[in-house]
Motif scaffolding. Structure first.
Motif, PDB file in Angstrom:
ATOM      1  N   TRP A 191      16.020  18.741   6.248  1.00  9.92           N
ATOM      2  CA  TRP A 191      14.601  19.149   6.902  1.00  9.92           C
ATOM      3  C   TRP A 191      14.099  16.891   7.558  1.00  9.92           C
ATOM      4  O   TRP A 191      13.748  16.434   6.943  1.00  9.92           O
ATOM      5  N   HIS A 192      12.783  17.851   8.616  1.00  7.63           N
ATOM      6  CA  HIS A 192      11.822  16.158   8.288  1.00  7.63           C
ATOM      7  C   HIS A 192      10.197  16.751   8.935  1.00  7.63           C
ATOM      8  O   HIS A 192      10.675  18.036   9.492  1.00  7.63           O
ATOM      9  N   PHE A 193       9.791  15.971   8.537  1.00  8.91           N
ATOM     10  CA  PHE A 193       8.055  16.477   7.475  1.00  8.91           C
ATOM     11  C   PHE A 193       7.839  15.123   8.095  1.00  8.91           C
ATOM     12  O   PHE A 193       8.055  14.453   8.362  1.00  8.91           O
TER      13      PHE A 193
ATOM     14  N   GLU B 139      10.837   8.730   2.969  1.00  7.40           N
ATOM     15  CA  GLU B 139       9.817   8.666   2.230  1.00  7.40           C
ATOM     16  C   GLU B 139       9.018   8.081   2.360  1.00  7.40           C
ATOM     17  O   GLU B 139       9.048   6.437   3.232  1.00  7.40           O
ATOM     18  N   ALA B 140       8.100   7.864   3.424  1.00 10.76           N
ATOM     19  CA  ALA B 140       7.739   7.181   3.677  1.00 10.76           C
ATOM     20  C   ALA B 140       6.512   6.044   3.070  1.00 10.76           C
ATOM     21  O   ALA B 140       6.615   7.230   1.426  1.00 10.76           O
ATOM     22  N   PRO B 141       6.087   5.240   3.306  1.00  5.09           N
ATOM     23  CA  PRO B 141       5.015   4.805   2.134  1.00  5.09           C
ATOM     24  C   PRO B 141       4.434   5.464   2.250  1.00  5.09           C
ATOM     25  O   PRO B 141       3.508   6.193   2.942  1.00  5.09           O
ATOM     26  N   ASP B 142       3.285   4.656   0.902  1.00  3.59           N
ATOM     27  CA  ASP B 142       2.537   6.108   0.247  1.00  3.59           C
ATOM     28  C   ASP B 142       0.750   6.251   0.734  1.00  3.59           C
ATOM     29  O   ASP B 142       0.931   5.072   1.550  1.00  3.59           O
ATOM     30  N   ASP B 143       0.208   6.921   0.758  1.00  6.81           N
ATOM     31  CA  ASP B 143      -1.252   7.248   1.242  1.00  6.81           C
ATOM     32  C   ASP B 143      -1.876   7.796   0.510  1.00  6.81           C
ATOM     33  O   ASP B 143      -1.716   7.541  -0.906  1.00  6.81           O
ATOM     34  N   SER B 144      -3.610   6.536   0.782  1.00  8.15           N
ATOM     35  CA  SER B 144      -4.098   5.988  -0.261  1.00  8.15           C
ATOM     36  C   SER B 144      -4.494   7.103  -0.561  1.00  8.15           C
ATOM     37  O   SER B 144      -6.136   7.181  -1.772  1.00  8.15           O
ATOM     38  N   ASN B 145      -4.785   8.852  -0.515  1.00  8.63           N
ATOM     39  CA  ASN B 145      -4.943   9.738  -0.898  1.00  8.63           C
ATOM     40  C   ASN B 145      -4.930  10.456  -2.292  1.00  8.63           C
ATOM     41  O   ASN B 145      -5.094  11.600  -2.501  1.00  8.63           O
ATOM     42  N   PHE B 146      -3.674   9.774  -2.392  1.00  4.85           N
ATOM     43  CA  PHE B 146      -2.574  10.117  -3.138  1.00  4.85           C
ATOM     44  C   PHE B 146      -2.293   9.391  -4.634  1.00  4.85           C
ATOM     45  O   PHE B 146      -2.221   7.981  -4.357  1.00  4.85           O
ATOM     46  N   THR B 147      -2.302   9.936  -5.739  1.00  2.97           N
ATOM     47  CA  THR B 147      -2.340   8.778  -7.075  1.00  2.97           C
ATOM     48  C   THR B 147      -1.418   9.898  -8.149  1.00  2.97           C
ATOM     49  O   THR B 147      -1.349  11.198  -8.092  1.00  2.97           O
TER      50      THR B 147
ATOM     51  N   LEU C  30       7.249  10.056  11.040  1.00  3.30           N
ATOM     52  CA  LEU C  30       7.860  10.745  10.236  1.00  3.30           C
ATOM     53  C   LEU C  30       7.084  10.877   8.771  1.00  3.30           C
ATOM     54  O   LEU C  30       7.251   9.366   8.648  1.00  3.30           O
ATOM     55  N   THR C  31       7.108  11.166   8.378  1.00  6.98           N
ATOM     56  CA  THR C  31       6.773  11.286   6.276  1.00  6.98           C
ATOM     57  C   THR C  31       8.047  11.729   5.957  1.00  6.98           C
ATOM     58  O   THR C  31       7.839  10.560   4.186  1.00  6.98           O
ATOM     59  N   GLN C  32       9.194  12.051   6.283  1.00  6.85           N
ATOM     60  CA  GLN C  32      10.023  12.785   5.348  1.00  6.85           C
ATOM     61  C   GLN C  32      11.611  13.551   5.363  1.00  6.85           C
ATOM     62  O   GLN C  32      11.228  14.212   6.627  1.00  6.85           O
ATOM     63  N   ASN C  33      12.246  12.927   5.208  1.00  3.83           N
ATOM     64  CA  ASN C  33      13.910  13.815   5.137  1.00  3.83           C
ATOM     65  C   ASN C  33      14.345  14.023   4.002  1.00  3.83           C
ATOM     66  O   ASN C  33      14.142  13.348   2.711  1.00  3.83           O
ATOM     67  N   PHE C  34      14.268  15.862   4.046  1.00  5.82           N
ATOM     68  CA  PHE C  34      14.897  16.379   2.724  1.00  5.82           C
ATOM     69  C   PHE C  34      16.607  16.820   2.640  1.00  5.82           C
ATOM     70  O   PHE C  34      16.115  17.301   3.696  1.00  5.82           O
ATOM     71  N   ASP C  35      17.621  15.888   2.754  1.00  6.27           N
ATOM     72  CA  ASP C  35      18.555  16.907   2.883  1.00  6.27           C
ATOM     73  C   ASP C  35      19.228  18.662   1.642  1.00  6.27           C
ATOM     74  O   ASP C  35      19.279  17.615   0.598  1.00  6.27           O
TER      75      ASP C  35
ATOM     76  N   ILE D 204       7.788  13.145  -5.785  1.00  3.24           N
ATOM     77  CA  ILE D 204       7.546  14.075  -4.669  1.00  3.24           C
ATOM     78  C   ILE D 204       7.286  14.924  -4.385  1.00  3.24           C
ATOM     79  O   ILE D 204       8.334  16.093  -4.573  1.00  3.24           O
ATOM     80  N   ARG D 205       6.783  15.728  -3.721  1.00  5.58           N
ATOM     81  CA  ARG D 205       6.374  16.935  -3.053  1.00  5.58           C
ATOM     82  C   ARG D 205       7.503  17.117  -1.402  1.00  5.58           C
ATOM     83  O   ARG D 205       7.381  16.116  -0.890  1.00  5.58           O
ATOM     84  N   ILE D 206       7.501  17.936  -2.428  1.00  2.00           N
ATOM     85  CA  ILE D 206       9.664  18.304  -1.096  1.00  2.00           C
ATOM     86  C   ILE D 206       8.592  18.959  -0.107  1.00  2.00           C
ATOM     87  O   ILE D 206       8.186  20.017   0.221  1.00  2.00           O
TER      88      ILE D 206
END
Length: 225
Positions: A75-77, A98-106, A84-89, A123-125
């Motif tokens: 799946w692609h997100f 998994e794309a580099p982190d967002d500053s809104n996430f700690t 593209l932020t994430q691929n999950f098999d 990591i949130r799927i």
């Protein structure tokens, strides 16, 4: 040669028959997000086939396949800009990108560690956009915020993730000038797939962790990233 031709025709006929057994559905998730997917004709509760979540009709937030109501394959997100932020098999239960982190996430590890330890974050799927929409939708603006300017209120989601990678607790922290409120959210309102994460690890051992997400309220009191 005739045998090969007959086999191909039989396969195409089978695929055509399967296609006729599904119906295309569209469901509005939010004002800007529409879910488009196929369901079985004889059981409209079971997704089967291509699934897409589209932002403002044209941009994909999520894309993948269901088979008998189960996510299969890769799946692609994406974020709202289409990046593209994430691929999950799902076949191998493995995060492949998994794309580099967002500053809104700690990310907080509920365990002391040294610089020599190897630590990985939870990591949130579903990625840092589509994956967090279910948590945003559970927010109900408290009545005591009626007379506050929404832009003056700081909002932080706190998700407690178990060592097994399951959502264990969810709290929404609201704060502003002379205002503070912590809202405990009932996680039983979420679907099973919305409670699944890749757990944090320390030196290869799965451990408990927390994800803190900064967000804001829109002009009608809904949470947005």
């Amino acid at each position: 040669m005739k045998i090969i031709f007959f086999t191909i025709c039989t396969l195409l006929l089978s695929l055509s028959t399967l296609a006729q057994e599904t119906l295309l559905q569209a469901q509005k998730l939010t004002k800007d997000i529409v879910l488009i997917y196929n369901v079985l004709k004889d059981n409209k509760q079971i997704k089967d086939g291509l699934f897409q979540a589209r932002y403002q009709k044209s941009k994909a937030l999520a894309s993948g396949l269901y088979r008998n109501d189960k996510r299969v394959g890769v799946w692609h997100f994406f974020d709202k800009q289409g990046t593209l932020t994430q691929n999950f098999d799902y076949d191998n239960n493995r995060l492949t990108y998994e794309a580099p982190d967002d500053s809104n996430f700690t990310y907080v590890i509920d365990k002391d560690f040294k610089q020599t330890d190897t630590v990985t974050k939870p990591i949130r799927i579903g990625g840092r956009c589509y994956g967090y929409i279910p948590y945003l939708l559970l927010f109900q603006k408290p009545a005591d915020l009626l007379y506050y300017d929404r832009e003056s209120i700081s909002v932080t989601l706190e998700l407690l993730i178990s060592p097994a990678g399951n959502l264990a607790d969810y709290t929404i922290h609201l704060s502003g000038f002379e205002y503070k409120n912590d809202l405990n959210v009932n996680i039983n309102l979420l679907n099973a797939e919305d409670k699944i994460f890749v757990p944090a690890t320390m030196n290869g051992e799965q451990i408990a962790s927390r994800i803190l997400v900064r967000c804001k309220m829109d002009n009608i009191g809904r949470l947005v990233l």
